[in-house]
Design a protein around this motif. Structure first.
Motif, PDB file in Angstrom:
ATOM      1  N   PHE A  59       1.059  -0.892   0.008  1.00  0.00           N
ATOM      2  CA  PHE A  59       0.226   0.186   0.161  1.00  0.00           C
ATOM      3  C   PHE A  59       0.390   1.565   0.436  1.00  0.00           C
ATOM      4  O   PHE A  59       1.612   1.478   0.345  1.00  0.00           O
ATOM      5  CB  PHE A  59      -0.884  -0.123   1.511  1.00  0.00           C
ATOM      6  N   GLU A 103       1.102   5.505  -0.269  1.00  0.00           N
ATOM      7  CA  GLU A 103      -0.078   6.776   0.012  1.00  0.00           C
ATOM      8  C   GLU A 103       0.200   8.128  -0.861  1.00  0.00           C
ATOM      9  O   GLU A 103       1.711   9.186  -0.561  1.00  0.00           O
ATOM     10  CB  GLU A 103      -0.642   7.854   1.459  1.00  0.00           C
ATOM     11  N   ARG A 156       0.488  -0.325 -10.308  1.00  0.00           N
ATOM     12  CA  ARG A 156      -0.803  -1.181 -10.553  1.00  0.00           C
ATOM     13  C   ARG A 156       0.402  -2.167 -10.967  1.00  0.00           C
ATOM     14  O   ARG A 156      -0.366  -4.056 -11.062  1.00  0.00           O
ATOM     15  CB  ARG A 156      -1.290  -0.487 -11.828  1.00  0.00           C
ATOM     16  N   ARG A 210      -1.620  -0.992  -3.448  1.00  0.00           N
ATOM     17  CA  ARG A 210      -2.685  -0.696  -3.446  1.00  0.00           C
ATOM     18  C   ARG A 210      -1.930   1.212  -3.446  1.00  0.00           C
ATOM     19  O   ARG A 210      -1.209   1.165  -2.583  1.00  0.00           O
ATOM     20  CB  ARG A 210      -3.489  -0.764  -2.494  1.00  0.00           C
ATOM     21  N   HIS A 211      -3.005   2.347  -3.712  1.00  0.00           N
ATOM     22  CA  HIS A 211      -2.979   3.016  -4.255  1.00  0.00           C
ATOM     23  C   HIS A 211      -4.204   4.252  -3.792  1.00  0.00           C
ATOM     24  O   HIS A 211      -4.341   4.180  -3.996  1.00  0.00           O
ATOM     25  CB  HIS A 211      -1.812   3.964  -5.688  1.00  0.00           C
ATOM     26  N   MET A 212      -3.977   4.913  -2.763  1.00  0.00           N
ATOM     27  CA  MET A 212      -4.619   6.030  -2.259  1.00  0.00           C
ATOM     28  C   MET A 212      -4.128   7.463  -2.332  1.00  0.00           C
ATOM     29  O   MET A 212      -2.535   7.843  -2.303  1.00  0.00           O
ATOM     30  CB  MET A 212      -4.306   5.701  -0.497  1.00  0.00           C
ATOM     31  N   ASP A 257      -6.689   3.211  -5.974  1.00  0.00           N
ATOM     32  CA  ASP A 257      -8.025   2.133  -5.216  1.00  0.00           C
ATOM     33  C   ASP A 257      -8.456   2.866  -4.313  1.00  0.00           C
ATOM     34  O   ASP A 257      -9.646   2.912  -4.211  1.00  0.00           O
ATOM     35  CB  ASP A 257      -6.806   1.011  -4.734  1.00  0.00           C
TER      36      ASP A 257
END
Length: 70
Positions: free
Chosen positions: A11, A13, A27, A32-34, A52
């Motif tokens: 993950f 940010e 990707r 996962r990308h916030m 995401d």
């Protein structure tokens, strides 16, 4: 970003800039990308890019560059 992808960090940010530059590599690595944003306009842009998750923090986000709140 390359190290994050190589190490398969689950993950990440991002904030302050357009996240699009880093998205293909993240990707491909399954990260996962916030993306953290100051306004609804920025949130909608990040959503369209396909992050995401979006964190809408407003103008008081500990130094986040949000001079323009439209």
């Amino acid at each position: 970003v390359e190290v994050i992808a190589d190490e398969r960090v689950p993950f990440v940010e991002t904030a302050g800039r357009n996240p699009q530059l880093h998205m293909p590599l993240l990707r491909q690595a399954g990260v996962r990308h916030m993306h953290k944003v100051p306004t609804l306009r920025h949130a909608l842009s990040a959503q369209k890019l396909g992050v995401d998750a979006v964190c809408l923090v407003g103008a008081e986000a500990g130094g986040h560059p949000a001079a323009d709140l439209v």
